[in-house]
Motif scaffolding. Structure first.
Motif, PDB file in Angstrom:
ATOM      1  N   UNK A  29       0.820  -1.217   0.000  1.00 54.77           N
ATOM      2  CA  UNK A  29       0.000   0.000   0.000  1.00 54.77           C
ATOM      3  C   UNK A  29       0.857   1.272   0.000  1.00 54.77           C
ATOM      4  N   UNK A  30       2.029   1.209   0.606  1.00 53.62           N
ATOM      5  CA  UNK A  30       2.929   2.370   0.580  1.00 53.62           C
ATOM      6  C   UNK A  30       3.499   2.596  -0.817  1.00 53.62           C
ATOM      7  N   UNK A  31       3.879   1.515  -1.492  1.00 51.08           N
ATOM      8  CA  UNK A  31       4.481   1.619  -2.819  1.00 51.08           C
ATOM      9  C   UNK A  31       3.420   1.897  -3.890  1.00 51.08           C
ATOM     10  N   UNK A  32       2.252   1.296  -3.737  1.00 54.14           N
ATOM     11  CA  UNK A  32       1.179   1.418  -4.736  1.00 54.14           C
ATOM     12  C   UNK A  32      -0.115   1.817  -4.010  1.00 54.14           C
ATOM     13  N   UNK A  74      13.952 -13.811 -10.987  1.00 53.33           N
ATOM     14  CA  UNK A  74      15.212 -13.778 -11.747  1.00 53.33           C
ATOM     15  C   UNK A  74      15.947 -12.460 -11.521  1.00 53.33           C
ATOM     16  N   UNK A  75      15.203 -11.365 -11.564  1.00 55.57           N
ATOM     17  CA  UNK A  75      15.800 -10.030 -11.418  1.00 55.57           C
ATOM     18  C   UNK A  75      16.482  -9.850 -10.062  1.00 55.57           C
ATOM     19  N   UNK A  76      15.910 -10.438  -9.011  1.00 59.37           N
ATOM     20  CA  UNK A  76      16.429 -10.261  -7.653  1.00 59.37           C
ATOM     21  C   UNK A  76      17.070 -11.530  -7.101  1.00 59.37           C
ATOM     22  N   UNK A  77      17.536 -12.380  -7.984  1.00 56.26           N
ATOM     23  CA  UNK A  77      18.113 -13.674  -7.618  1.00 56.26           C
ATOM     24  C   UNK A  77      19.207 -13.537  -6.558  1.00 56.26           C
ATOM     25  N   UNK A  78      20.090 -12.582  -6.725  1.00 54.54           N
ATOM     26  CA  UNK A  78      21.199 -12.404  -5.781  1.00 54.54           C
ATOM     27  C   UNK A  78      20.690 -12.003  -4.396  1.00 54.54           C
ATOM     28  N   UNK A  95       9.383 -16.733  11.735  1.00 53.63           N
ATOM     29  CA  UNK A  95      10.279 -16.418  12.836  1.00 53.63           C
ATOM     30  C   UNK A  95      11.495 -15.617  12.427  1.00 53.63           C
ATOM     31  N   UNK A  96      11.678 -15.410  11.124  1.00 56.77           N
ATOM     32  CA  UNK A  96      12.795 -14.598  10.631  1.00 56.77           C
ATOM     33  C   UNK A  96      12.249 -13.248  10.186  1.00 56.77           C
ATOM     34  N   UNK A  97      13.075 -12.234  10.315  1.00 56.09           N
ATOM     35  CA  UNK A  97      12.669 -10.916   9.837  1.00 56.09           C
ATOM     36  C   UNK A  97      12.574 -10.938   8.315  1.00 56.09           C
ATOM     37  N   UNK A  98      11.542 -10.320   7.794  1.00 53.47           N
ATOM     38  CA  UNK A  98      11.401 -10.224   6.345  1.00 53.47           C
ATOM     39  C   UNK A  98      12.409  -9.216   5.791  1.00 53.47           C
ATOM     40  N   UNK A  99      12.947  -9.468   4.610  1.00 49.75           N
ATOM     41  CA  UNK A  99      13.831  -8.488   3.964  1.00 49.75           C
ATOM     42  C   UNK A  99      12.968  -7.414   3.280  1.00 49.75           C
ATOM     43  N   UNK A 100      12.417  -6.513   4.085  1.00 52.77           N
ATOM     44  CA  UNK A 100      11.439  -5.550   3.571  1.00 52.77           C
ATOM     45  C   UNK A 100      12.001  -4.673   2.458  1.00 52.77           C
ATOM     46  N   UNK A 101      13.295  -4.364   2.516  1.00 52.66           N
ATOM     47  CA  UNK A 101      13.889  -3.564   1.448  1.00 52.66           C
ATOM     48  C   UNK A 101      13.849  -4.317   0.118  1.00 52.66           C
ATOM     49  N   UNK A 102      14.126  -5.601   0.152  1.00 46.25           N
ATOM     50  CA  UNK A 102      14.084  -6.421  -1.070  1.00 46.25           C
ATOM     51  C   UNK A 102      12.643  -6.559  -1.546  1.00 46.25           C
ATOM     52  N   UNK A 103      11.732  -6.811  -0.629  1.00 45.56           N
ATOM     53  CA  UNK A 103      10.320  -6.954  -1.003  1.00 45.56           C
ATOM     54  C   UNK A 103       9.811  -5.652  -1.626  1.00 45.56           C
ATOM     55  N   UNK A 104      10.211  -4.517  -1.070  1.00 43.57           N
ATOM     56  CA  UNK A 104       9.798  -3.227  -1.633  1.00 43.57           C
ATOM     57  C   UNK A 104      10.315  -3.084  -3.069  1.00 43.57           C
ATOM     58  N   UNK A 105      11.548  -3.472  -3.307  1.00 40.33           N
ATOM     59  CA  UNK A 105      12.121  -3.395  -4.649  1.00 40.33           C
ATOM     60  C   UNK A 105      11.401  -4.341  -5.616  1.00 40.33           C
TER      61      UNK A 105
END
Length: 119
Positions: A29-32, A74-78, A95-105
């Motif tokens: 919702x923040x991004x779109x 594929x784009x974010x494979x690394x 139980x692990x923190x989400x990689x929110x920066x990657x998810x946002x990208x």
């Protein structure tokens, strides 16, 4: 636009599953801001008004699944290397923190792909 069906899907989950799904939902919702929510394939789905799915998400026994379509994976494979991925899915262990920066990208990438298709 928040959808009641997605509210219900998330509300029925245990707290350890609700929190990451709420984080992803908020981020979308923040991004779109104009995103439309629905349930497709029994998963919360985020789409552009007028069509085009951005991502799907779901809670499972041991992970949160994010489904941004193969091109985004594929784009974010690394960046996604620490997580189990398949052609169309990413699994984030509970139980692990989400990689929110990657998810946002990823969300932004999917949005750009859909906007390019409209033109």
């Amino acid at each position: 636009m928040y959808a009641q069906e997605v509210d219900t899907y998330i509300a029925e989950l245990e707290k350890e599953k609700r929190i990451p799904l709420d984080q992803i939902r908020t981020l979308v919702h923040e991004v779109v801001p104009e995103v439309v929510e629905s349930i497709k394939w029994r998963m919360p789905t985020f789409s552009l008004p007028g069509g085009g799915d951005i991502i799907h998400m779901a809670a499972f026994k041991k992970h949160i699944g994010l489904y941004p379509l193969p091109k985004a994976i594929e784009e974010f494979q690394e960046a996604l290397a620490p997580y189990h991925t398949s052609k169309g899915a990413i699994q984030f262990p509970l139980g692990s923190a989400l990689p929110l920066d990657v998810i946002e990208r990823i969300i932004q990438f999917r949005l750009n792909v859909l906007l390019e298709k409209k033109h």
